[in-house]
Motif scaffolding. Sequence first.
Motif, mmCIF file in Angstrom:
data_model
loop_
_atom_site.group_PDB
_atom_site.id
_atom_site.type_symbol
_atom_site.label_atom_id
_atom_site.label_comp_id
_atom_site.label_asym_id
_atom_site.label_seq_id
_atom_site.Cartn_x
_atom_site.Cartn_y
_atom_site.Cartn_z
ATOM 1 N N ARG A 119 -1.116 13.144 9.424
ATOM 2 C CA ARG A 119 0.119 12.331 9.550
ATOM 3 C C ARG A 119 0.876 12.168 10.905
ATOM 4 N N GLN A 120 1.022 13.432 11.464
ATOM 5 C CA GLN A 120 1.731 13.328 12.665
ATOM 6 C C GLN A 120 1.027 12.575 13.937
ATOM 7 N N VAL A 121 -0.359 12.869 13.925
ATOM 8 C CA VAL A 121 -1.215 12.157 14.787
ATOM 9 C C VAL A 121 -1.199 10.645 14.665
ATOM 10 N N VAL A 122 -1.447 10.164 13.321
ATOM 11 C CA VAL A 122 -1.366 8.671 13.287
ATOM 12 C C VAL A 122 -0.074 8.140 13.590
ATOM 13 N N THR A 123 0.929 8.791 12.912
ATOM 14 C CA THR A 123 2.347 8.175 13.221
ATOM 15 C C THR A 123 2.505 8.146 14.400
ATOM 16 N N ALA A 124 2.394 9.180 15.420
ATOM 17 C CA ALA A 124 2.634 8.927 16.858
ATOM 18 C C ALA A 124 1.735 8.082 17.509
ATOM 19 N N ALA A 125 0.383 7.529 16.858
ATOM 20 C CA ALA A 125 -0.308 6.794 17.626
ATOM 21 C C ALA A 125 0.275 5.447 17.376
ATOM 22 N N VAL A 164 -14.135 7.022 0.880
ATOM 23 C CA VAL A 164 -12.987 5.904 0.495
ATOM 24 C C VAL A 164 -11.417 6.609 0.546
ATOM 25 N N ALA A 165 -11.343 7.974 0.231
ATOM 26 C CA ALA A 165 -10.189 8.762 0.034
ATOM 27 C C ALA A 165 -9.634 9.068 1.437
ATOM 28 N N LEU A 166 -10.829 9.254 2.595
ATOM 29 C CA LEU A 166 -10.413 9.623 3.635
ATOM 30 C C LEU A 166 -9.739 8.314 4.719
ATOM 31 N N PHE A 167 -10.402 7.369 4.333
ATOM 32 C CA PHE A 167 -9.884 6.049 5.020
ATOM 33 C C PHE A 167 -8.688 5.509 4.533
ATOM 34 N N SER A 168 -8.661 5.776 3.038
ATOM 35 C CA SER A 168 -7.136 5.135 2.503
ATOM 36 C C SER A 168 -6.219 5.990 3.040
ATOM 37 N N GLU A 169 -6.348 7.304 3.309
ATOM 38 C CA GLU A 169 -5.181 8.283 3.470
ATOM 39 C C GLU A 169 -4.742 7.941 4.918
ATOM 40 N N THR A 170 -5.655 7.645 5.836
ATOM 41 C CA THR A 170 -5.221 7.216 7.314
ATOM 42 C C THR A 170 -4.666 5.652 7.254
ATOM 43 N N ALA A 171 -5.474 4.923 6.424
ATOM 44 C CA ALA A 171 -4.572 3.516 6.453
ATOM 45 C C ALA A 171 -3.054 3.415 5.860
ATOM 46 N N ARG A 172 -2.805 4.368 4.868
ATOM 47 C CA ARG A 172 -1.498 4.190 4.173
ATOM 48 C C ARG A 172 -0.673 5.082 5.121
ATOM 49 N N ILE A 173 -1.018 5.921 6.051
ATOM 50 C CA ILE A 173 0.052 6.440 6.963
ATOM 51 C C ILE A 173 0.155 5.447 8.031
ATOM 52 N N GLY A 174 -0.838 4.815 8.389
ATOM 53 C CA GLY A 174 -0.805 3.970 9.526
ATOM 54 C C GLY A 174 0.044 2.592 9.311
ATOM 55 N N ALA A 175 0.156 2.260 8.174
ATOM 56 C CA ALA A 175 1.038 1.164 7.367
ATOM 57 C C ALA A 175 2.191 1.482 7.260
ATOM 58 N N GLU A 176 2.481 2.734 6.463
ATOM 59 C CA GLU A 176 3.951 3.456 6.727
ATOM 60 C C GLU A 176 4.462 3.563 7.965
ATOM 61 N N ALA A 181 1.831 -0.297 11.504
ATOM 62 C CA ALA A 181 0.911 -1.130 11.847
ATOM 63 C C ALA A 181 0.883 -2.493 11.195
ATOM 64 N N ASP A 182 0.287 -3.437 11.818
ATOM 65 C CA ASP A 182 0.422 -4.907 11.458
ATOM 66 C C ASP A 182 -1.000 -5.205 10.764
ATOM 67 N N LEU A 183 -2.063 -4.646 11.182
ATOM 68 C CA LEU A 183 -3.310 -4.800 10.616
ATOM 69 C C LEU A 183 -4.161 -3.661 10.647
ATOM 70 N N ILE A 184 -5.386 -3.779 9.804
ATOM 71 C CA ILE A 184 -6.520 -2.581 10.055
ATOM 72 C C ILE A 184 -7.560 -3.213 10.787
ATOM 73 N N LEU A 185 -8.035 -2.459 11.933
ATOM 74 C CA LEU A 185 -9.358 -2.677 12.517
ATOM 75 C C LEU A 185 -10.322 -1.436 12.279
ATOM 76 N N ILE A 186 -11.314 -1.774 11.479
ATOM 77 C CA ILE A 186 -12.416 -0.743 10.976
ATOM 78 C C ILE A 186 -13.370 -1.273 12.400
ATOM 79 N N CYS A 225 -3.501 0.360 1.617
ATOM 80 C CA CYS A 225 -2.253 -0.536 1.947
ATOM 81 C C CYS A 225 -2.689 -1.943 1.647
ATOM 82 N N ASP A 226 -1.707 -2.897 1.812
ATOM 83 C CA ASP A 226 -1.964 -4.351 1.644
ATOM 84 C C ASP A 226 -1.885 -5.131 3.210
ATOM 85 N N LEU A 227 -2.262 -4.398 4.139
ATOM 86 C CA LEU A 227 -2.536 -5.249 5.532
ATOM 87 C C LEU A 227 -3.937 -5.830 5.535
ATOM 88 N N PRO A 228 -3.769 -6.755 6.384
ATOM 89 C CA PRO A 228 -4.891 -7.442 6.621
ATOM 90 C C PRO A 228 -6.214 -6.698 7.342
#
Length: 788
Positions: A76-82, A123-135, A138-143, A163-166
């Motif tokens: 959470r700290q790494v993603v939020t800081a990014a 799926v859970a690994l990606f979901s967790e990072t996406a959720r933190i980033g959206a919170e 972030a405006d969108l997800i780029l895989i 999340c519900d981001l593009p």
Amino acid sequence: MTFLEAMSKKRLFCDGGMGTILQERGLKAGELPETWNLSHPDAITAVHRAYLEAGSDIITTNTFGANALKYPDDLRQVVTAAVRCAQTARDEAARPDAYIALDLGPTGKLLKPMGDLDFEKAVALFSETARIGAEAGADLILIETMSDSYEAKAAVLGAKEGCDLPVLITLIFDEKGKLLTGGTVDSACAMLEGLRVDALGVNCGLGPKQMLPIVKRLREISSLPLIVNPNAGLPRSENGKTVFDVNPAEFADCMAELASLGVSIMGGCCGTTPEHIRHTVAACQDLPFTQPVKKHRTVVCSFSQAVEIGGAPVIIGERINPTGKSKFKEALRENRMEYILNEGLTQEDNGAHILDVNVGLPGIDEPAMMERVVTGLQSVTALPLQIDTSDYTAMERGMRLYNGKPMLNSVSGKRESMEAVFPLVRKYGGVVVGLALDESGIPDTAEGRVAIAKRIYETAEAYGISRDDIVIDALAMTISSDSGSALVTLETLRRIRDELQGHTILGVSNISFGLPQREIINANFYTMALQNGLSCAIINPNADAMMRSYRAFLALSDRDPQCAGYIAAYGGQAAVEKAQPAGAPLPLGETIEKGLREHAAKATAELLQAMAPLEVVNTELIPALDRVGKGFEKGTVFLPQLLMSAEAAKAAFEVVKDAMKGEATEKKGTIILATVKGDIHDIGKNIVKVLLENYGYEVMDLGKDVPPESIVLAAEQNGVALVGLSALMTTTVVSMEATIRLLRERCPQTKIVVGGAVLTPEYAESIDADFYARDAMATVHCAQKVLG
């Protein structure tokens, strides 16, 4: 303006490389780039700001490797800081119109059944990072940088469930247009469009020139906005530093050519800098921008094969179904997977394009069995599957775990059916069989069935599902109880083709139920149905009469150029050989080529009764592996089959070893494998290990993120003649070079083979490696040169 609105109105520009720039600014070999979000936020912000000032509309967060596998305690700290660094850069550059993309890279692991990472865990690994980033904002997800279609699917589902981001995605193809695990441009595009990503494309691995044919093919088949983020050409090493061979001006010229194809989002990957983006924006921003055009294609795909419905008629094998099959029922109840898998392989050998999978049986856990059969089949065959069930839980389980875009059998015109099935299709993608029946039953007339087809189309559209993804079952009813039923079915086929421009399907053998010599009726009705516009047929491809009807129709309707297919099947033959039934004994070599472990062990035991153990190895096992390896190199065998063949060979070797207990056995030699320091991606290394062991080599697997000193110490202590080094990321190639330098100093006789997505033969030579291995089989060939 939202991101999706902006993407629909103008060409957008992404940023470029992050890791290569951080290396220039002090990122050490093996140091995790994402830690700089916390330790050097000003440096990360400065890179983002430079790209924004160069004209980037999208900046990607420094989170390529940010997942709970690598950051179990501080994700959470790494993603939020990014995200915060990107937001700060956007403010400082006064670019409120810019968008922040949360970057999701691969986990570095291969998913089951090829690897050890569970699909739902991914799926859970990606979901967790996406959720933190959206919170975090972030405006969108780029895989990005996905080389395995199954992991790409896990990432898309994880992002959408978190999340519900593009959601945008780019994959990494080689110059032949293949993913690491065998996926093609067509199969990957079909799956991702089915998953309803918002844009798709390519990144990394290749320079802009090399990406041109891939982008051209994507533009031909995809209805979505395209993304292109190439490397700055191909990497090489100069004075211990990784450099790329395409300068900003040359890069921009190539990008302008790509823009002319209708690319919507353009940026860069490894080796690109703000100057590359600045030149690209200048060269491309005034070029005409066009919206992508809807491609009306009906495509079903596996991980590596795409089948388009609407051209030549498609054969769907019906044999994986317990109805009327006592042996199959027994295999289901006893969980004898190899019998079931061999049913699929036999149908593939006999000409099926898609395999129907029905495992419904009273007293069986159908969702669990659907999961086992779908994943099992996809490990031995590249044919797409049709998931056939009325159990909606089993349907979703099969669709979720399916590596591709399946057919789905079926939905009816009943409101309850459509409300249950269409949301699943909306989420997972699929081509749906629409039964021309509703609450009132099956209409007696073609007019009634066409009316239901129209209602199915309309309801699907309301769920956002194109009519292109609907195939109407005109319903073949037995003529033994209604002699006019065939005529109604044929008229329905004609009207759906001519009036609705739709595609159709039939379970052909239903027409003859209750009659003697059913194959006579079936084959002739099949020909009549094809003449009246039948797109797909669920038939038994092991039945000679049905395949004669099919091949003759293709030849007579000018769909078999120079009658090549007909001649290949029947030329020089007095009669067609009867297909080998499922469950019949198979030769050892064939069991290995098909990846059937149990059959391989049994066939080996039988051979050992007449042959010496080493003779079995040298005349049966190794030649079979060589045939599979050659098929892999030619592109006719894909990675899942390669690995399953290796597993089958391993089972056979175990039987041979048991027979040789007490005898001296030949040791070919020991090989060290390691993923270099700083890199946690061990997909390629693990594949190489499996193959080397099956060719009789002893492998010391040192794992991932291995320091140079550890690799050299292991080589010294064990006197190994060959070391294999792997790296996926540009930022870790410096660790590979450092390892090679240390090996040269302390183990000068040891040969070194290197591999990984970012490497080229020229780069391998520049860092003083002895061999470059583009894939796992190439590593086996290196071992044979060094160790024999």
